[in-house]
Design a protein around this motif. Structure first.
Motif, PDB file in Angstrom:
ATOM      1  N   TYR A 181       6.240   8.047  -2.682  1.00  0.00           N
ATOM      2  CA  TYR A 181       6.973   9.158  -2.056  1.00  0.00           C
ATOM      3  C   TYR A 181       7.196  10.281  -3.063  1.00  0.00           C
ATOM      4  CZ  TYR A 181      10.557  11.665   0.554  1.00  0.00           C
ATOM      5  OH  TYR A 181      11.279  12.648   1.204  1.00  0.00           O
ATOM      6  N   VAL A 182       7.546   9.941  -4.281  1.00  0.00           N
ATOM      7  CA  VAL A 182       7.714  10.952  -5.325  1.00  0.00           C
ATOM      8  C   VAL A 182       6.433  11.767  -5.484  1.00  0.00           C
ATOM      9  CG1 VAL A 182       7.976  11.278  -7.828  1.00  0.00           C
ATOM     10  CG2 VAL A 182       9.529   9.758  -6.600  1.00  0.00           C
ATOM     11  N   ALA A 183       5.283  11.099  -5.386  1.00  0.00           N
ATOM     12  CA  ALA A 183       3.995  11.760  -5.596  1.00  0.00           C
ATOM     13  C   ALA A 183       3.422  12.382  -4.334  1.00  0.00           C
ATOM     14  CB  ALA A 183       3.004  10.766  -6.190  1.00  0.00           C
ATOM     15  N   GLY A 184       4.210  12.475  -3.267  1.00  0.00           N
ATOM     16  CA  GLY A 184       3.792  13.248  -2.120  1.00  0.00           C
ATOM     17  C   GLY A 184       3.496  12.508  -0.842  1.00  0.00           C
ATOM     18  N   PHE A 185       3.533  11.159  -0.847  1.00  0.00           N
ATOM     19  CA  PHE A 185       3.333  10.430   0.400  1.00  0.00           C
ATOM     20  C   PHE A 185       4.458  10.770   1.362  1.00  0.00           C
ATOM     21  CE2 PHE A 185      -0.089   8.420  -1.521  1.00  0.00           C
ATOM     22  CZ  PHE A 185      -0.658   7.449  -0.701  1.00  0.00           C
ATOM     23  N   ALA A 186       4.121  10.845   2.646  1.00  0.00           N
ATOM     24  CA  ALA A 186       5.100  11.290   3.634  1.00  0.00           C
ATOM     25  C   ALA A 186       6.052  10.196   4.066  1.00  0.00           C
ATOM     26  CB  ALA A 186       4.369  11.852   4.854  1.00  0.00           C
ATOM     27  N   THR A 187       5.525   8.992   4.259  1.00  0.00           N
ATOM     28  CA  THR A 187       6.332   7.881   4.758  1.00  0.00           C
ATOM     29  C   THR A 187       5.834   6.581   4.157  1.00  0.00           C
ATOM     30  OG1 THR A 187       4.884   7.605   6.681  1.00  0.00           O
ATOM     31  CG2 THR A 187       6.837   8.984   6.983  1.00  0.00           C
ATOM     32  N   THR A 188       6.577   5.512   4.424  1.00  0.00           N
ATOM     33  CA  THR A 188       6.194   4.163   4.028  1.00  0.00           C
ATOM     34  C   THR A 188       6.361   3.233   5.222  1.00  0.00           C
ATOM     35  OG1 THR A 188       6.644   2.322   2.507  1.00  0.00           O
ATOM     36  CG2 THR A 188       8.535   3.609   3.232  1.00  0.00           C
ATOM     37  N   SER A 189       5.699   2.104   5.158  1.00  0.00           N
ATOM     38  CA  SER A 189       5.910   1.073   6.177  1.00  0.00           C
ATOM     39  C   SER A 189       7.053   0.142   5.785  1.00  0.00           C
ATOM     40  CB  SER A 189       4.627   0.253   6.361  1.00  0.00           C
ATOM     41  OG  SER A 189       4.308  -0.446   5.156  1.00  0.00           O
ATOM     42  N   ASN A 190       7.546   0.266   4.541  1.00  0.00           N
ATOM     43  CA  ASN A 190       8.477  -0.703   3.977  1.00  0.00           C
ATOM     44  C   ASN A 190       9.928  -0.353   4.296  1.00  0.00           C
ATOM     45  OD1 ASN A 190      10.247  -1.853   1.687  1.00  0.00           O
ATOM     46  ND2 ASN A 190       8.330  -2.963   1.447  1.00  0.00           N
ATOM     47  N   LEU A 191      10.592  -1.203   5.056  1.00  0.00           N
ATOM     48  CA  LEU A 191      11.970  -0.921   5.464  1.00  0.00           C
ATOM     49  C   LEU A 191      12.966  -1.026   4.319  1.00  0.00           C
ATOM     50  CD1 LEU A 191      12.168  -2.570   9.006  1.00  0.00           C
ATOM     51  CD2 LEU A 191      12.341  -0.137   8.436  1.00  0.00           C
ATOM     52  N   GLU A 192      12.721  -1.920   3.372  1.00  0.00           N
ATOM     53  CA  GLU A 192      13.646  -2.029   2.245  1.00  0.00           C
ATOM     54  C   GLU A 192      13.619  -0.765   1.398  1.00  0.00           C
ATOM     55  OE1 GLU A 192      16.613  -3.687  -0.222  1.00  0.00           O
ATOM     56  OE2 GLU A 192      15.967  -4.034   1.844  1.00  0.00           O
ATOM     57  N   ALA A 193      12.465  -0.124   1.301  1.00  0.00           N
ATOM     58  CA  ALA A 193      12.381   1.146   0.575  1.00  0.00           C
ATOM     59  C   ALA A 193      13.203   2.219   1.277  1.00  0.00           C
ATOM     60  CB  ALA A 193      10.923   1.587   0.449  1.00  0.00           C
ATOM     61  N   ARG A 194      13.255   2.139   2.588  1.00  0.00           N
ATOM     62  CA  ARG A 194      14.105   3.084   3.333  1.00  0.00           C
ATOM     63  C   ARG A 194      15.575   2.769   3.110  1.00  0.00           C
ATOM     64  NH1 ARG A 194      13.145   5.261   9.450  1.00  0.00           N
ATOM     65  NH2 ARG A 194      15.099   6.415   9.672  1.00  0.00           N
ATOM     66  N   ARG A 195      15.945   1.494   3.200  1.00  0.00           N
ATOM     67  CA  ARG A 195      17.348   1.118   3.033  1.00  0.00           C
ATOM     68  C   ARG A 195      17.837   1.393   1.613  1.00  0.00           C
ATOM     69  NH1 ARG A 195      20.828  -2.852   1.301  1.00  0.00           N
ATOM     70  NH2 ARG A 195      19.148  -3.893   0.180  1.00  0.00           N
ATOM     71  N   ARG A 196      17.021   1.038   0.640  1.00  0.00           N
ATOM     72  CA  ARG A 196      17.459   1.115  -0.751  1.00  0.00           C
ATOM     73  C   ARG A 196      17.314   2.514  -1.350  1.00  0.00           C
ATOM     74  NH1 ARG A 196      14.842  -3.351  -4.654  1.00  0.00           N
ATOM     75  NH2 ARG A 196      15.412  -4.633  -2.839  1.00  0.00           N
ATOM     76  N   HIS A 197      16.233   3.201  -0.978  1.00  0.00           N
ATOM     77  CA  HIS A 197      15.936   4.477  -1.635  1.00  0.00           C
ATOM     78  C   HIS A 197      15.875   5.670  -0.689  1.00  0.00           C
ATOM     79  CE1 HIS A 197      15.189   2.200  -5.239  1.00  0.00           C
ATOM     80  NE2 HIS A 197      14.205   1.540  -4.684  1.00  0.00           N
ATOM     81  N   GLY A 198      16.001   5.431   0.614  1.00  0.00           N
ATOM     82  CA  GLY A 198      15.970   6.537   1.555  1.00  0.00           C
ATOM     83  C   GLY A 198      14.598   7.088   1.845  1.00  0.00           C
ATOM     84  N   VAL A 199      13.537   6.342   1.529  1.00  0.00           N
ATOM     85  CA  VAL A 199      12.180   6.814   1.808  1.00  0.00           C
ATOM     86  C   VAL A 199      11.935   6.742   3.318  1.00  0.00           C
ATOM     87  CG1 VAL A 199       9.718   6.439   1.378  1.00  0.00           C
ATOM     88  CG2 VAL A 199      11.396   5.984  -0.439  1.00  0.00           C
ATOM     89  N   PRO A 200      11.473   7.799   3.957  1.00  0.00           N
ATOM     90  CA  PRO A 200      11.221   7.750   5.401  1.00  0.00           C
ATOM     91  C   PRO A 200      10.211   6.647   5.743  1.00  0.00           C
ATOM     92  CG  PRO A 200      11.120  10.013   4.597  1.00  0.00           C
ATOM     93  CD  PRO A 200      11.191   9.128   3.392  1.00  0.00           C
ATOM     94  N   SER A 201      10.448   5.933   6.837  1.00  0.00           N
ATOM     95  CA  SER A 201       9.546   4.841   7.219  1.00  0.00           C
ATOM     96  C   SER A 201       9.037   5.040   8.630  1.00  0.00           C
ATOM     97  CB  SER A 201      10.270   3.490   7.122  1.00  0.00           C
ATOM     98  OG  SER A 201      11.303   3.397   8.088  1.00  0.00           O
ATOM     99  N   GLY A 202       7.953   4.333   8.941  1.00  0.00           N
ATOM    100  CA  GLY A 202       7.390   4.399  10.277  1.00  0.00           C
ATOM    101  C   GLY A 202       6.447   3.232  10.492  1.00  0.00           C
ATOM    102  N   GLY A 203       6.112   2.980  11.759  1.00  0.00           N
ATOM    103  CA  GLY A 203       5.182   1.907  12.085  1.00  0.00           C
ATOM    104  C   GLY A 203       5.160   1.664  13.577  1.00  0.00           C
ATOM    105  N   THR A 204       4.049   1.149  14.064  1.00  0.00           N
ATOM    106  CA  THR A 204       3.924   0.904  15.510  1.00  0.00           C
ATOM    107  C   THR A 204       3.470  -0.523  15.793  1.00  0.00           C
ATOM    108  OG1 THR A 204       1.735   1.948  15.408  1.00  0.00           O
ATOM    109  CG2 THR A 204       3.585   3.314  16.137  1.00  0.00           C
TER     110      THR A 204
END
Length: 437
Positions: A181-204
């Motif tokens: 995310y720091v290097a420009g990725f828009a989102t992650t699939s990882n929910l713990e990264a969202r909970r712990r670091h606030g990285v936007p997440s998504g998945g279907t």
């Protein structure tokens, strides 16, 4: 602002270290040298082979880990039971608190060979214990960020999704999502990264969801009913073109996206784009996944691809899973209380002694031309040289904590400041030279 939820009380990070850090402390206490003032430097002697720049990541994680570097009753009992060190050393560890200063390149900044990415000033006893912890964080996170930066540069204005959690250790996956995310990725699939670091997440959904249903159309209908027409439907479980037809039939022309996960992605994207347009789904995006790296992303630049999903290659550094950072003593207090420059001189592992400063030299157009590394007091800024070291810890208190999106914006600016050759994917020399001044 990227804000993570309030975390649970974090465990001590003190045993995330090597045995010899503690035995060095014991020996230094015995010789009377443990409390000598010392300066340690974290740097890479060179960039990974063929890479043109590196990316500093993990700074925020490292600062949190330093705050948690405490030897509580559980840690002391373990060290005593295993007879790792003697009782005087255990007494010292029980009261350990880092009380020194730390300067470093801020998160998202780029670096080069011999860039003093981190400077730790304290007593030997305090600073030496942080070696393994700092190196493990910086080497992993910066390697992921460097790979991610190459990928986002290749993608241009098309977003990249980090989805490599299943290809690495569970804790590494969280750190990798943050670094990407720091290097420009828009989102992650990882929910713990969202909970712990606030990285936007998504998945279907995955192929298993389609296979669960009696028909592909039934699977699409279930997903659209649950998530809405704006969802992304996976269309390569069976026949791609039949799946695209069924997807638009179920979701309508407002279908959010279709995902391709196999085959000749470039050729398929062209065919699927034409089919979607013929069906009236002109706004439906095409997401591609399947073992992508920066080279694959670049090869798809002319294809009608809207989003790239990257897994394995981003979490393993795309061929360079570590940065080669080392943590070396570069100055220490002499017998007369004057600081003395020290350096390792062995063949192929030479370091430069002395407490460093670092500047990024730029031409009149604002393009970086050199990494200037010097010893002592930095020169007065003449407008062309950008200072790189910022305070991270002062007298043991963290002062460099910042929102993750600040680091993300910083990286975009730092990469844009480099010569255009920096983002070429062919193996090459560093984008700018490192000069000792």
């Amino acid at each position: 602002m990227v804000n993570a939820a309030a975390p649970s009380p974090a465990p001590s990070s003190a045993l995330l270290t090597d045995h010899y850090e503690l035995t060095m402390l014991q020996a230094a206490l015995g010789s009377g040298n443990a409390d000598r003032r010392a300066v340690f430097e974290l740097f890479a002697r060179r960039l990974p082979e063929g890479r043109r720049y590196g990316v500093v990541a993990g700074v925020g994680r490292a600062l949190e880990a330093v705050e948690r570097f405490r030897f509580g009753a559980e840690e002391i009992d373990f060290l005593r039971r295993e007879r790792i060190v003697d009782e005087p050393t255990l007494d010292r560890l029980a009261s350990y608190r880092f009380g020194g200063d730390v300067w470093g390149y801020p998160e998202g900044e780029v670096y080069f060979g011999h860039s003093p990415v981190l400077v730790v000033e304290s007593t030997f006893a305090e600073a030496v214990l942080l070696e393994t912890l700092l190196l493990s964080i910086y080497n992993h996170d910066s390697a992921v960020a460097a790979a991610a930066s190459r990928m986002t540069a290749a993608a241009g204005d098309r977003p990249c999704i980090e989805m490599g959690s299943r290809r690495t250790h569970e804790e590494s996956a969280v750190a990798a999502a943050r670094a990407a995310y720091v290097a420009g990725f828009a989102t992650t699939s990882n929910l713990e990264a969202r909970r712990r670091h606030g990285v936007p997440s998504g998945g279907t959904s995955a192929h298993s969801f389609t296979l669960l249903h009696d028909t592909e159309t039934g699977a699409f209908r279930a997903q659209v009913d649950a998530l809405g027409a704006g969802t992304t439907l996976l269309v390569d479980t069976y026949d791609v073109h039949e799946a695209v037809r069924a997807a638009v039939e179920v979701a309508g022309p407002g279908l959010g996206a279709v995902r391709l996960d196999s085959g000749d992605l470039g050729a398929l994207a062209v065919e699927v784009r034409a089919q979607l347009d013929d069906l009236g789904a002109t706004g439906t995006r095409i997401v591609v996944t399947s073992d992508l790296d920066e080279h694959a992303i670049a090869s798809l630049r002319s294809a009608p691809v809207d989003v790239y999903g990257v897994g394995t290659q981003v979490v393993v550094g795309s061929g360079h899973p570590t940065c080669g950072f080392v943590y070396k003593l570069v100055a220490r207090e002499g017998p007369d209380s004057v600081m003395v420059d020290v350096a390792k001189k062995s063949t192929d592992k030479v370091s430069v002694g002395g407490r460093k400063y670092a500047l990024r030299r730029r031409d009149p157009d604002g393009t970086a031309t050199a990494e200037l590394v010097g010893i002592g007091t930095p020169p007065v800024d003449d407008g062309d040289d950008r200072a790189l070291l910022v305070p991270l810890v002062r007298d043991g208190e963290v002062v460099g904590r910042e929102d993750l999106r600040v680091a993300r914006d910083r990286h975009a600016a730092a990469r844009a400041e480099l010569p255009v050759t920096a983002t070429q994917l062919q193996r090459g020399e560093p984008a700018i030279p490192t000069r000792f001044v």
